[in-house]
Scaffold this motif. Sequence first.
Motif, PDB file in Angstrom:
ATOM      1  N   GLY A  43       1.080  -1.196   0.066  1.00 13.37           N
ATOM      2  CA  GLY A  43      -0.320   0.143   0.202  1.00 13.37           C
ATOM      3  C   GLY A  43       0.507   1.265   0.306  1.00 13.37           C
ATOM      4  O   GLY A  43       0.370   2.643  -0.218  1.00 13.37           O
ATOM      5  N   MET A 189      -7.166  -0.404  -6.727  1.00 16.91           N
ATOM      6  CA  MET A 189      -7.401  -0.700  -5.354  1.00 16.91           C
ATOM      7  C   MET A 189      -7.360  -2.520  -5.997  1.00 16.91           C
ATOM      8  O   MET A 189      -6.096  -3.442  -5.103  1.00 16.91           O
ATOM      9  N   ALA A 340      -7.626   4.356  -2.903  1.00 16.77           N
ATOM     10  CA  ALA A 340      -6.658   4.528  -4.338  1.00 16.77           C
ATOM     11  C   ALA A 340      -6.162   6.402  -3.688  1.00 16.77           C
ATOM     12  O   ALA A 340      -7.121   7.118  -4.566  1.00 16.77           O
ATOM     13  N   LEU A 350      -2.002   2.647  -1.180  1.00 16.85           N
ATOM     14  CA  LEU A 350      -3.394   2.516  -1.074  1.00 16.85           C
ATOM     15  C   LEU A 350      -3.657   2.225   0.565  1.00 16.85           C
ATOM     16  O   LEU A 350      -2.527   1.987   1.180  1.00 16.85           O
TER      17      LEU A 350
END
Length: 582
Positions: A43, A189, A340, A350
Amino acid sequence: MKAVVGLGSCGIAAGAGKVFEQFEKEIGAKNLNINLEITGCVGMCHLEPIVDIYDDEGNMHRYVKVPADKIAEFLDDILNKGKSEGYLISQIDKESQEKQVKIATGRCGYIDPEDIEEYLANGGYKAIEKCLKDLSPEEVIEEMKVSGLRGRGGAGFPTWFKWNAAYQQNETPKYMVCNADEGDPGAFMDRSILEGDPHNLIEGMMIGAYAIGSEEGIIYVRAEYPLAIKRLEKAMDQAREKGLLGKNILGMGFDFDMRIKAGAGAFVCGEETALIASLEGERGMPRLKPPFPAQKGYWAKPTNINNVETFANVPWIINNGGAAYAAMGTEKSKGTKVFALTGKIKKGGLVEVPMGIPIKDIIFDIGGGILNDKAFKAVQMGGPSGGCIPAELVDTSVDYESITKTGAIMGSGGMVVMDETTCMVEMAKFFLDFTRKESCGKCIHCRMGTKRMLEILERITEGEGKKGDIELLEYLAVQIKDGSLCGLGQTAPNPVLSTIRYFRDEYEAHINDKKCPSKQCKNLVTYTISEENCVGCTLCAKNCPVDAITGSRKEVHIIDQELCIKCGKCYDVCKFNAVIVE
């Protein structure tokens, strides 16, 4: 010792592939006792390439922005001192991860997405086993109802309701379809889940298939996601080898298998009936509803469609109970949501947060605030179908109802952050241009209406706006919404309507004053050089691509307005604040 390199698409783009190769070379050349593995995106895309080092006691040390050409020194430092301080993740970035609640993305960035054994070791396929052994299809659907999980693809429709509608149909075969097309600009995502934890999606689809009585699943994924497709195919092959896909799964009499359909990346295929048409080999165009896909979908058979993130929540819900999931979020928006973060944000990437969290907390606490510490202006939510939420509404709760009230929508989870330099008219034009191009053309209101709206926006940004343009945009928006068959046309005017609603003064400045307040529209700005600040360094003249700037050294320079192309290069290179933009 174990070294794990993040090889999601974001990591590879930042050079993680070369980092992995250098690790292989160094480990091989020096015969080091280090296990080298891969993982997906955790992320923190802004910190890639990311390398996690697990010491002999199992403690994990995360290193960020690791350069490929420094791997030899990096490894030597770790082996001799135990850590390489220069690349260790900061405490602030650690805390931004700790503020999140990860369910759909819980394993992403931690397990090897290409090794089913790691998924199994982390509780994988326990949920489908529980369903087959202990729960009837009706009980699975009831658990989903208790959880309150709503579809994460945009509309937010209750998942249990769709499953139940398909379950109630007596006709067979039934199909379980995953919409992994993800066409929103700035959204990634689903891609990250597909690349980082493909077995989670497979298991979620298996549970859904068991609930509705389906034996065949189809993952409709955009062809522009080659890494996701590769890892999905590998995951399915591994699952078949383990007897987790195919006939008589786990010896419980449940038959289910799946395949991938690579789509051409048409945004309209995010609408379920258009997606079904594409699956059938037809042009992706929406159909009238009813009948709904649960009644007559793929090949006119009962079909259930959910997106990747929706399915990725299902195994957790079965393992932990619907009530545990419902305990997170708000009364009507349960659980977590993946976003996102892109645009003018310091820490793009993320995030997964509980529903109900204020937008402000995502942007400033987790995202680190606005790039270059400029003023926050707005955030675009819901992609081309969404709208812009202004700074004064930054305390808005992230839930379906609150976001809709602002004129935006939750959408699939894109968050495009804008600062003071963003022209809202230009932003509306960008998204409308996207939806115009992606319109399938079936409805004349969508096909022609978006074109007319775009033409008006183009005139406004080019300094040719006229009185009544704003009202005409609002009129056309209503006609397009009312006259369009599917969600693309019904939501296409949203970016325009929301920017008019909150930034009407910018439209009026473009039209009445022929000025762009954000100084972004080329035809509405003028570059001049201040006599007081110019020292005659000649830097602006040397960098002007069209030689529009004249002047001798140590003398005030002049910009020829007829030659100037408004590129802004002179403004960027001037070190004395002598270039003025008006």
